[in-house]
Scaffold this active site. Sequence first.
Site, PDB file in Angstrom:
ATOM      1  CE  LYS A 175      -3.619  -1.734   2.593  1.00 30.23           C
ATOM      2  NZ  LYS A 175      -4.608  -1.625   3.802  1.00 30.23           N
ATOM      3  CE  LYS A 184      -8.796 -11.875  -2.260  1.00 27.54           C
ATOM      4  NZ  LYS A 184      -8.726 -11.340  -0.444  1.00 27.54           N
ATOM      5  CE  LYS A 239     -14.784   0.366  -6.518  1.00 28.14           C
ATOM      6  NZ  LYS A 239     -13.760   1.999  -5.448  1.00 28.14           N
TER       7      LYS A 239
END
Length: 331
Positions: free
Chosen positions: A115, A194, A197
Site C-alpha cells: 500500500k 484476486k 475493486k
Amino acid sequence: MTQGKSRVFSGIQPSGELHIGNYLGAIKNWVALTETYDCVYCIVDLHAVTIPYEPSELQRRIHDLAIGVLASGLDPERCTLFVQSAVPEHAELQWLLNTVTPLGELSRMTQFKDKSGRVDTINAGLLNYPVLQAADILLYLADRVPVGEDQAQHLELTREIARRWNGRFGEYFPEPQALIGGGKRILGLDGASKMSKSQNNVIPLLADEEELWSVIRTAVTDPARVRRDDPGNPDVCNVFSLHGFFTSDEERAEIDGLCRTAGIGCVDCKKRLAANMAAELAPIQERAAELRAHPERVREILHEGARRARAIASVTLGEVYERMGLERHES
Ligand code: TRP
C-alpha cells in the site's frame, strides 16, 4: 446462547460495492460460521480511512455493505454485526497495544509495503493498521479468525502482540487461531488476479442478469482457445471455475464435455453462467431491495449490534486499564 462456544471475530472494509468475490470468499462463510460459533462481525470504517476515500460517500458505503451482508443471509439474531467506530474501545485499545508493538514488525508487513508503494505520503495509520486489527480481535478475546491468505500475516502479528502484552502485564489475551478453509481466493474477470475493486475486475453482487451478462461477457477464458471451433480446456478457464459455484454438477459435466469438443462457444458458456448466477443471486437482491426500502431497520440492527459489542469491549478494556496501571474515568 453463546455460552461455551468459541468466539469468532472478523472484519470487512466498507471500501466499495460488494462483489461476488466478497460473497463467495468471505460472506457465505460468515453466514455458515454462525451455526457453530459465537460470531462478532465488524464493518471496519476506521480501517477504511487509512487510504484515500471520499468522506461524503463513507456512510452510504457502510450502509450498503450492511445491506449486502444481511441480504446474503447473515441473521443478526444469531451473531453480532456492528460498525467499528460505534465502539470507541477499538481505537482506545489500539493505542495501548501500540506500546507493545515493535516498529520493525509493522514496517515488514507485506500489505504495508504494497500500500505504501501506491501513495505519495505514507501516513502513520497505514503503518498502524495491523495494530487496530489486533485490537479488533483481542477486544472480544476472540479465539478464531477466518482469514484469507492475504490476512495471515496480520493475524500472526496479532498473536505476537497478544504474547508481548501478556508477557508484560500478565496472561489475559488468548492467541487467536486462523480458521482456514473459508477464505477462498476468487479470481476476477481477468482470470489472473484476486477479484477486487482495486483490480477493476469485479462481478457485482447486486446486479440483475443483464448487468451480470454485460460484465461476464468480458471475462477472460482459456487463452489457448482463440476461435469458436478451437477445443477449450475448462481446467484452465476461470469462467468454468465460476460455474463451480452457481451451476449444477450435471450441467457442469455437460459444459465440460462440450467445451473440450468445441460443442459450446465461450459466449454461450458465459450466458449460462450469467443466468445461473442471476438465479442464485435473485433472493439476495430481493432481500437487499427490501432492506434498502427500510434504512431504519438496518440502522437498528447495527445499533443493537454495537450495544452488544460494547458490553463485551468495555469489560476487556477495563481489565486492560487495570493491568496497565491506568485509571478509567467515567465519561
Ligand atoms: N484487514 C482486513 C481486510 O482487509 C479487515 C479486518 C479488519 C479484519 N479487522 C479485522 C479481518 C479483524 C479479520 C479480523 O480484509
